[in-house]
Design a protein around this motif. Structure first.
Motif, PDB file in Angstrom:
ATOM      1  N   PHE A  90      53.996  37.894  42.065  1.00 24.24           N
ATOM      2  CA  PHE A  90      53.080  37.523  42.921  1.00 24.24           C
ATOM      3  C   PHE A  90      53.389  37.078  44.358  1.00 24.24           C
ATOM      4  CE2 PHE A  90      50.478  33.298  43.606  1.00 24.24           C
ATOM      5  CZ  PHE A  90      49.391  33.971  44.110  1.00 24.24           C
ATOM      6  N   GLN A 116      47.279  46.568  37.145  1.00 18.32           N
ATOM      7  CA  GLN A 116      48.288  46.969  36.389  1.00 18.32           C
ATOM      8  C   GLN A 116      48.821  46.022  35.300  1.00 18.32           C
ATOM      9  OE1 GLN A 116      51.657  46.679  39.421  1.00 18.32           O
ATOM     10  NE2 GLN A 116      53.266  46.834  37.863  1.00 18.32           N
ATOM     11  N   ALA A 117      48.598  44.767  35.522  1.00 19.80           N
ATOM     12  CA  ALA A 117      48.651  43.747  34.574  1.00 19.80           C
ATOM     13  C   ALA A 117      47.835  44.068  33.426  1.00 19.80           C
ATOM     14  CB  ALA A 117      48.458  42.417  34.846  1.00 19.80           C
ATOM     15  N   ILE A 148      45.820  45.342  47.168  1.00 15.45           N
ATOM     16  CA  ILE A 148      46.961  45.260  46.286  1.00 15.45           C
ATOM     17  C   ILE A 148      46.667  44.243  45.396  1.00 15.45           C
ATOM     18  CG2 ILE A 148      49.367  44.393  46.677  1.00 15.45           C
ATOM     19  CD1 ILE A 148      49.534  45.173  49.518  1.00 15.45           C
ATOM     20  N   ILE A 172      47.672  38.138  50.065  1.00 15.05           N
ATOM     21  CA  ILE A 172      47.754  39.386  49.431  1.00 15.05           C
ATOM     22  C   ILE A 172      46.005  40.206  49.983  1.00 15.05           C
ATOM     23  CG2 ILE A 172      47.884  40.663  47.191  1.00 15.05           C
ATOM     24  CD1 ILE A 172      49.607  38.331  46.103  1.00 15.05           C
ATOM     25  N   PRO A 173      46.416  41.555  50.225  1.00 17.17           N
ATOM     26  CA  PRO A 173      45.177  42.192  50.821  1.00 17.17           C
ATOM     27  C   PRO A 173      44.365  42.764  49.378  1.00 17.17           C
ATOM     28  CG  PRO A 173      46.905  42.979  52.008  1.00 17.17           C
ATOM     29  CD  PRO A 173      47.513  42.120  50.829  1.00 17.17           C
ATOM     30  N   PRO A 174      42.990  42.552  49.640  1.00 22.96           N
ATOM     31  CA  PRO A 174      42.290  43.012  48.187  1.00 22.96           C
ATOM     32  C   PRO A 174      42.627  44.306  47.428  1.00 22.96           C
ATOM     33  CG  PRO A 174      40.689  42.711  50.053  1.00 22.96           C
ATOM     34  CD  PRO A 174      42.300  42.509  50.746  1.00 22.96           C
ATOM     35  N   HIS A 214      42.758  36.915  53.532  1.00 23.49           N
ATOM     36  CA  HIS A 214      44.248  37.159  53.402  1.00 23.49           C
ATOM     37  C   HIS A 214      44.866  37.466  54.842  1.00 23.49           C
ATOM     38  CE1 HIS A 214      42.469  41.247  54.018  1.00 23.49           C
ATOM     39  NE2 HIS A 214      43.681  41.523  54.669  1.00 23.49           N
ATOM     40  N   ALA A 263      40.757  35.088  40.886  1.00 27.99           N
ATOM     41  CA  ALA A 263      42.036  35.405  40.730  1.00 27.99           C
ATOM     42  C   ALA A 263      42.237  36.311  42.165  1.00 27.99           C
ATOM     43  CB  ALA A 263      42.514  36.381  39.498  1.00 27.99           C
ATOM     44  N   MET A 296      44.842  35.262  45.149  1.00 30.76           N
ATOM     45  CA  MET A 296      45.840  36.208  45.792  1.00 30.76           C
ATOM     46  C   MET A 296      45.746  36.368  47.388  1.00 30.76           C
ATOM     47  SD  MET A 296      46.888  39.023  43.057  1.00 30.76           S
ATOM     48  CE  MET A 296      46.058  39.071  41.592  1.00 30.76           C
ATOM     49  N   VAL A 323      44.626  28.819  40.084  1.00 29.23           N
ATOM     50  CA  VAL A 323      43.959  29.994  39.176  1.00 29.23           C
ATOM     51  C   VAL A 323      45.009  30.680  38.350  1.00 29.23           C
ATOM     52  CG1 VAL A 323      42.590  32.176  39.112  1.00 29.23           C
ATOM     53  CG2 VAL A 323      42.082  30.377  40.933  1.00 29.23           C
ATOM     54  N   GLU A 324      44.702  30.988  36.822  1.00 28.72           N
ATOM     55  CA  GLU A 324      45.755  31.741  36.322  1.00 28.72           C
ATOM     56  C   GLU A 324      45.558  33.072  36.207  1.00 28.72           C
ATOM     57  OE1 GLU A 324      45.283  30.674  32.296  1.00 28.72           O
ATOM     58  OE2 GLU A 324      45.452  28.579  32.681  1.00 28.72           O
ATOM     59  N   ILE A 325      46.740  33.901  36.383  1.00 31.11           N
ATOM     60  CA  ILE A 325      46.527  35.395  36.698  1.00 31.11           C
ATOM     61  C   ILE A 325      47.562  35.809  35.362  1.00 31.11           C
ATOM     62  CG2 ILE A 325      46.646  37.147  38.272  1.00 31.11           C
ATOM     63  CD1 ILE A 325      47.157  35.587  40.577  1.00 31.11           C
ATOM     64  N   PRO A 326      46.660  36.345  34.551  1.00 30.56           N
ATOM     65  CA  PRO A 326      47.481  36.746  33.180  1.00 30.56           C
ATOM     66  C   PRO A 326      48.276  38.285  33.424  1.00 30.56           C
ATOM     67  CG  PRO A 326      45.444  36.098  32.455  1.00 30.56           C
ATOM     68  CD  PRO A 326      45.232  36.063  34.104  1.00 30.56           C
ATOM     69  N   GLY A 327      49.486  38.384  33.155  1.00 25.66           N
ATOM     70  CA  GLY A 327      50.089  39.683  33.375  1.00 25.66           C
ATOM     71  C   GLY A 327      50.807  39.679  34.653  1.00 25.66           C
ATOM     72  N   VAL A 328      50.546  38.784  35.662  1.00 24.12           N
ATOM     73  CA  VAL A 328      51.399  38.986  36.671  1.00 24.12           C
ATOM     74  C   VAL A 328      52.336  37.554  36.725  1.00 24.12           C
ATOM     75  CG1 VAL A 328      51.126  38.799  39.296  1.00 24.12           C
ATOM     76  CG2 VAL A 328      49.533  39.861  37.992  1.00 24.12           C
ATOM     77  N   ALA A 372      53.047  38.410  47.821  1.00 25.09           N
ATOM     78  CA  ALA A 372      52.345  37.812  48.950  1.00 25.09           C
ATOM     79  C   ALA A 372      53.311  37.622  50.251  1.00 25.09           C
ATOM     80  CB  ALA A 372      51.997  36.336  48.345  1.00 25.09           C
ATOM     81  N   ALA A 412      53.233  40.777  52.102  1.00 23.00           N
ATOM     82  CA  ALA A 412      52.196  41.343  52.775  1.00 23.00           C
ATOM     83  C   ALA A 412      52.200  40.560  54.104  1.00 23.00           C
ATOM     84  CB  ALA A 412      51.093  41.330  51.891  1.00 23.00           C
ATOM     85  N   LEU A 437      47.507  44.855  41.475  1.00 29.29           N
ATOM     86  CA  LEU A 437      48.199  43.955  40.571  1.00 29.29           C
ATOM     87  C   LEU A 437      47.614  43.692  39.615  1.00 29.29           C
ATOM     88  CD1 LEU A 437      49.960  41.438  43.141  1.00 29.29           C
ATOM     89  CD2 LEU A 437      51.212  42.972  41.512  1.00 29.29           C
ATOM     90  N   MET A 438      46.394  43.552  39.421  1.00 30.18           N
ATOM     91  CA  MET A 438      45.485  42.782  38.438  1.00 30.18           C
ATOM     92  C   MET A 438      45.136  44.081  37.319  1.00 30.18           C
ATOM     93  SD  MET A 438      42.860  40.132  39.686  1.00 30.18           S
ATOM     94  CE  MET A 438      42.223  40.784  41.180  1.00 30.18           C
TER      95      MET A 438
END
Lengths: 251, 247
Positions: free
Chosen positions: B98, A219-220, A212, A208-210, B73, A199, A203, B88-93, B102, B105, A216-217
């Motif tokens: 997202f 936070q989730a 951030i 998305i920089p590492p 990035h 993930a 990102m 890829v799955e990102i649960p909770g986002v 992105a 950024a 995000l992860m």
């Protein structure tokens, strides 16, 4: 109940993952102090605390009357050793909702300890604890659920998940179920892992920089613990307070 | 736009790319075809900077810069979009969260102001409409519970919103039914067919190339480009197979 004036040690089951150094030098009066909360029948009482700095020793003894509801949400992020302990006794049809987050690095020891007593029928409880640790820090969740003989139709759930951001951090969990009734639902789950690298990369591939991506992860991840907060503003404040610490403290 | 020169790359101890050379100019769409194990996916991973893929020799220049010197990035912020074979799955986002992170950024790295929530939603609605994707999908968690087709369409919406200069699409057509394939193909044409943009399309099949007409087709085998031609090369591969054409 009369509290003994002696101090517990890490040989005691309920203190086995605690900070031994703290226990040998603790003030017995502070350590043995319990806050008492009485939730009258049919009423709802909510505690929401962010223990963001300093050492914490907060022990709550709660009695929830028939059909009452006690909700507790807490973040532990500060202090060398912090422990939030909740003992809750549920009367018929009462509910206990708990969401807890431990977040910290260094050599911090942060723990939630709950004892949920389903004393009478039809009571329910739901506990969600999330731990995010780095450095040499430790996050613990000790959760005991006791279901009395006549507490039929009890529905109790407990879920713990930890993310260790660095090698050296650790997490401990000890679910304990003591069930004396035969018509009950008790669920518990536990998992300890790391941030999902796939993930993170996905990102990054979107720009998305590492740092951030990690935020995000996380936070989730910790959001699960506050999902049951019905007050949107409170839920957001708890999340923001917790995440702000990640900015200032994390590696 | 993209200039790959004598690229060698290893995964663990195994050398997968063995001197790959390829150049895609502005306004061009190139397709790379090739048998399983030829190194097609490795090429896309190396271009995207995926951890675990090591470049041992050669160079990649993107928009006049050394691509291999950039973090993943930073590559994205420079305008490179990598379509994933397995998103890829990102649960909770949520997709909205997202994509807004992105896009902002990327904007920040270009010295642009971040888009407000309202402006972002307007943009997202426009791009989703273009790809016949409803907004409800954008509110869902990133790829969580998405079908194969939904994941690939979602990749196209991401591409539309991020508006890259160059897209490397790794088997974006795999696992798609005929309708979804057309949506994805039309998406590539709508978003990327531009005199200032470029596309490198990695695919196994002719079907997608019927919708997205490539300017050049390359055959990748054993870690190198062994043959290059026009769109007719893809048709020849389809009828005669890799063995006969690339031998």
């Amino acid at each position: 109940m009369v509290e003994a004036a002696t101090l517990p040690t890490t040989r005691d089951e309920d203190w086995r993952y605690s900070d031994g150094e703290y226990l040998t030098s603790a003030d017995p009066a502070e350590l043995n102090h319990w806050r008492m909360i009485e939730v009258p029948a049919g009423e709802t009482f909510r505690e929401a605390e962010s223990y963001l700095s300093g050492q914490t020793m907060d022990r709550l003894r709660v009695h929830v009357g028939k059909g009452g509801r006690f909700e507790a949400f807490a973040t532990i992020a500060g202090g060398k050793y912090s422990r939030v302990e909740i003992e809750v006794t549920l009367e018929e049809g009462a509910h206990f909702e708990f969401g807890g987050v431990t977040l910290g690095g260094g050599d911090k020891v942060q723990e939630f300890v709950t004892r949920t007593i389903h004393a009478h029928p039809n009571a329910t409880s739901n506990q969600v604890v999330r731990a995010v640790q780095w450095g040499q820090a430790t996050g613990n969740f000790l959760g005991r659920i006791e279901v009395a003989r006549d507490a039929q139709k009890t529905d109790a759930a407990q879920n713990f998940r930890a993310i260790l951001l660095e090698k050296g951090a650790s997490a401990n969990t000890k679910p304990e179920l003591e069930i004396f009734a035969d018509d009950v639902l008790c669920a518990h789950g536990a998992a300890i892992g790391q941030l999902d690298e796939q993930a993170s990369y996905y990102m990054a591939a979107r720009g998305i920089p590492p740092e951030i991506a990690r935020k995000l992860m996380i936070q989730a991840f910790i959001g699960d613990a506050f999902e049951a907060i019905t007050d949107d503003a409170l839920r957001e404040r708890m999340l923001e307070d917790t995440l702000a610490l990640l900015d200032t403290e994390a590696v | 736009m993209l200039k790959i020169d004598n690229l060698h790359a290893t995964v663990g101890e195994t050398e997968i790319l063995k001197g790959l050379t390829l150049e895609v100019g502005a306004g061009e769409v190139h397709a790379i075809m090739g048998p399983n194990g030829a190194g097609k996916s490795t090429l896309s991973y190396v271009l995207g900077g995926r951890p675990g893929y090591e470049v041992t020799q050669g160079s990649v220049e993107f928009m006049g810069q050394d691509l291999l010197d950039m973090e993943p990035h930073e590559r994205a912020a420079t305008g490179l979009f990598l379509g994933f074979q397995y998103p890829v799955e990102i649960p909770g986002v949520s997709n909205v969260q997202f994509l807004r992170e992105a896009l902002n950024a990327q904007r920040a790295s270009r010295g642009e102001e971040p888009l407000s929530g309202g402006d972002f939603l307007k943009l997202a609605r426009e791009k989703a409409g273009l790809l016949k994707l409803d907004m409800e999908m954008l509110k869902r968690q990133v790829n969580v519970g998405f079908s194969g087709g939904e994941k690939k369409r979602s990749e196209m919406v991401q591409m539309g919103i991020l508006d890259p200069k160059f897209a490397v699409l790794d088997e974006t057509d795999s696992g798609l039914d005929i309708d979804a394939l057309r949506i994805v193909g039309d998406g590539i044409n709508t978003i990327m067919r531009d005199s200032a943009k470029g596309v490198l399309l990695i695919t196994h099949y002719q079907r997608l190339l019927d919708v997205v007409r490539p300017d050049k087709v390359h055959v990748l085998a054993k870690g190198r480009i062994v043959k290059t031609g026009g769109p007719e090369l893809a048709l020849q591969l389809e009828s005669e197979g890799y063995e006969a054409v690339a031998a």
